[in-house]
Design a protein around this motif. Structure first.
Motif, PDB file in Angstrom:
ATOM      1  N   ASP A  34      20.424  14.930  -5.486  1.00 40.41           N
ATOM      2  CA  ASP A  34      21.558  15.006  -5.107  1.00 40.41           C
ATOM      3  C   ASP A  34      22.292  13.544  -5.900  1.00 40.41           C
ATOM      4  N   TYR A  35      22.508  13.203  -5.903  1.00 37.79           N
ATOM      5  CA  TYR A  35      22.362  11.102  -6.371  1.00 37.79           C
ATOM      6  C   TYR A  35      23.214  10.991  -5.368  1.00 37.79           C
ATOM      7  N   ASP A  36      23.739  10.963  -4.635  1.00 36.02           N
ATOM      8  CA  ASP A  36      25.239  10.395  -3.414  1.00 36.02           C
ATOM      9  C   ASP A  36      23.565  10.834  -2.393  1.00 36.02           C
ATOM     10  N   SER A  37      22.996  11.960  -2.461  1.00 37.59           N
ATOM     11  CA  SER A  37      22.510  12.044  -0.772  1.00 37.59           C
ATOM     12  C   SER A  37      21.090  10.546  -1.055  1.00 37.59           C
ATOM     13  N   ASP A  38      20.727  10.572  -2.957  1.00 38.38           N
ATOM     14  CA  ASP A  38      19.396   9.630  -3.149  1.00 38.38           C
ATOM     15  C   ASP A  38      19.976   8.297  -2.402  1.00 38.38           C
ATOM     16  N   ILE A  39      21.112   7.854  -3.028  1.00 35.57           N
ATOM     17  CA  ILE A  39      21.567   6.805  -2.809  1.00 35.57           C
ATOM     18  C   ILE A  39      21.731   6.193  -1.339  1.00 35.57           C
ATOM     19  N   ARG A  40      21.712   6.972  -0.096  1.00 33.63           N
ATOM     20  CA  ARG A  40      22.477   6.755   0.565  1.00 33.63           C
ATOM     21  C   ARG A  40      20.783   6.528   1.086  1.00 33.63           C
ATOM     22  N   ILE A  41      19.868   7.378   1.071  1.00 37.12           N
ATOM     23  CA  ILE A  41      18.619   7.450   1.361  1.00 37.12           C
ATOM     24  C   ILE A  41      18.014   6.241   1.143  1.00 37.12           C
ATOM     25  N   LEU A  42      18.137   5.188   0.084  1.00 36.97           N
ATOM     26  CA  LEU A  42      17.660   4.407  -0.279  1.00 36.97           C
ATOM     27  C   LEU A  42      18.356   3.918   0.416  1.00 36.97           C
ATOM     28  N   GLN A  43      19.191   2.862   0.250  1.00 29.52           N
ATOM     29  CA  GLN A  43      20.022   2.517   1.168  1.00 29.52           C
ATOM     30  C   GLN A  43      19.976   2.621   2.673  1.00 29.52           C
ATOM     31  N   ALA A  44      19.525   3.111   3.112  1.00 27.18           N
ATOM     32  CA  ALA A  44      18.722   3.780   4.279  1.00 27.18           C
ATOM     33  C   ALA A  44      17.409   2.683   5.116  1.00 27.18           C
ATOM     34  N   TYR A  45      16.213   3.089   3.174  1.00 26.65           N
ATOM     35  CA  TYR A  45      15.334   2.521   3.663  1.00 26.65           C
ATOM     36  C   TYR A  45      15.793   1.064   3.406  1.00 26.65           C
ATOM     37  N   ILE A  62       0.770  -1.885  -0.025  1.00 23.80           N
ATOM     38  CA  ILE A  62       0.174  -0.086   0.087  1.00 23.80           C
ATOM     39  C   ILE A  62       0.847   1.405   0.315  1.00 23.80           C
ATOM     40  N   THR A  63       0.977   2.173  -0.773  1.00 18.61           N
ATOM     41  CA  THR A  63       2.048   3.244  -1.072  1.00 18.61           C
ATOM     42  C   THR A  63       0.683   4.691  -0.754  1.00 18.61           C
ATOM     43  N   HIS A  64       1.521   5.875   0.352  1.00 21.20           N
ATOM     44  CA  HIS A  64       0.610   6.926   0.354  1.00 21.20           C
ATOM     45  C   HIS A  64       0.652   7.904  -0.726  1.00 21.20           C
ATOM     46  N   GLY A  65       0.455   6.932  -2.137  1.00 17.76           N
ATOM     47  CA  GLY A  65       0.334   8.717  -3.381  1.00 17.76           C
ATOM     48  C   GLY A  65       0.964   9.561  -3.308  1.00 17.76           C
ATOM     49  N   ASP A  66       0.963  10.473  -2.419  1.00 20.40           N
ATOM     50  CA  ASP A  66       1.197  11.739  -2.409  1.00 20.40           C
ATOM     51  C   ASP A  66       2.288  12.083  -1.407  1.00 20.40           C
ATOM     52  N   CYS A  67       3.073  10.770  -1.230  1.00 17.51           N
ATOM     53  CA  CYS A  67       4.511  11.201  -0.051  1.00 17.51           C
ATOM     54  C   CYS A  67       5.407  12.517  -0.472  1.00 17.51           C
ATOM     55  N   HIS A  68       5.098  13.382   0.029  1.00 22.72           N
ATOM     56  CA  HIS A  68       6.168  14.764   0.337  1.00 22.72           C
ATOM     57  C   HIS A  68       6.213  15.410   1.989  1.00 22.72           C
ATOM     58  N   GLY A  69       7.379  15.896   1.797  1.00 28.59           N
ATOM     59  CA  GLY A  69       7.524  16.707   3.025  1.00 28.59           C
ATOM     60  C   GLY A  69       6.674  17.078   4.026  1.00 28.59           C
ATOM     61  N   TRP A  70       5.722  17.953   3.514  1.00 28.57           N
ATOM     62  CA  TRP A  70       4.638  18.717   3.604  1.00 28.57           C
ATOM     63  C   TRP A  70       3.046  17.412   3.838  1.00 28.57           C
ATOM     64  N   ASN A  71       3.150  16.563   3.346  1.00 25.47           N
ATOM     65  CA  ASN A  71       2.463  15.743   4.615  1.00 25.47           C
ATOM     66  C   ASN A  71       2.818  14.583   5.378  1.00 25.47           C
ATOM     67  N   PHE A 121       8.714  11.111  -3.427  1.00 34.22           N
ATOM     68  CA  PHE A 121       9.003  11.811  -2.029  1.00 34.22           C
ATOM     69  C   PHE A 121      10.839  12.802  -1.563  1.00 34.22           C
ATOM     70  N   ILE A 122      11.496  11.404  -2.557  1.00 35.84           N
ATOM     71  CA  ILE A 122      13.157  12.324  -2.799  1.00 35.84           C
ATOM     72  C   ILE A 122      12.851  13.787  -3.466  1.00 35.84           C
ATOM     73  N   GLY A 123      12.136  13.665  -4.291  1.00 34.56           N
ATOM     74  CA  GLY A 123      12.315  14.794  -5.615  1.00 34.56           C
ATOM     75  C   GLY A 123      11.513  15.889  -5.176  1.00 34.56           C
ATOM     76  N   MET A 124      10.184  15.397  -4.119  1.00 35.08           N
ATOM     77  CA  MET A 124       9.555  16.167  -3.858  1.00 35.08           C
ATOM     78  C   MET A 124       9.607  17.297  -2.573  1.00 35.08           C
ATOM     79  N   SER A 125      10.984  16.495  -1.865  1.00 34.52           N
ATOM     80  CA  SER A 125      11.267  17.464  -0.126  1.00 34.52           C
ATOM     81  C   SER A 125      12.479  17.279  -0.175  1.00 34.52           C
ATOM     82  N   LYS A 126      13.632  17.660  -1.362  1.00 32.57           N
ATOM     83  CA  LYS A 126      14.975  17.749  -1.137  1.00 32.57           C
ATOM     84  C   LYS A 126      15.371  18.504  -2.241  1.00 32.57           C
ATOM     85  N   GLU A 127      16.487  18.808  -2.311  1.00 28.94           N
ATOM     86  CA  GLU A 127      17.302  19.060  -3.575  1.00 28.94           C
ATOM     87  C   GLU A 127      18.081  17.727  -4.010  1.00 28.94           C
TER      88      GLU A 127
END
Length: 143
Positions: free
Chosen positions: A65-76, A13-22, A57-63
């Motif tokens: 940055d490839y390396d940062s995106d990969i770190r977030i994916l790895q943490a997830y 089940i996904t949120h569907g509008d997953c960004h920092g403001w939500n 979420f990543i695209g709408m909530s932060k600037e």
């Protein structure tokens, strides 16, 4: 664009509008009675792929940055593996699979954005042409 995912089964089940403001984050992170984060606005909840929500979420909530995106994916992915049970087997959905699906989602989002910008440009140009055609020019006088 979504044809890329037609052969991929629903994962969750996904949120569907997953960004920092939500999401609501606690003011005092030291308060142990306070949840670390609370999601809100479940108007688009449905079945889907986790990579869509992660990418959005990543695209709408932060600037970007490839390396940062990969770190977030790895943490997830690491967190997902820690809670793995009979419903999720890390051998059947590897980090490389998540990363590839994430970047397919990113590419689809980029193509949609370019398409929307194109539509806006066409709309604005048609308005300009319409307004310009209404302007009545006087006769041209040659000296």
């Amino acid at each position: 664009m979504q044809q890329i995912f037609l052969t991929v089964d629903t994962q969750t089940i996904t949120h569907g509008d997953c960004h920092g403001w939500n999401h609501m984050f606690p003011r005092d992170k030291s308060d142990s009675d306070c949840s670390p984060v609370v999601a809100v606005d479940f108007g688009f909840v449905g079945e889907g792929r986790v990579a869509w929500d992660l990418c959005y979420f990543i695209g709408m909530s932060k600037e970007g940055d490839y390396d940062s995106d990969i770190r977030i994916l790895q943490a997830y992915y690491t967190s997902l593996c820690e809670i793995a049970n009979e419903e999720f087997d890390p051998k059947t959905y590897t980090f490389d699979m998540l990363k590839a699906e994430y970047f397919r989602c990113f590419l689809c989002g980029l193509i949609k954005t370019i398409h929307n910008i194109y539509n806006i440009i066409i709309f604005v140009l048609s308005l300009l042409i319409s307004e310009i055609s209404k302007i009545q020019l006087g006769p041209i006088v040659m000296n």
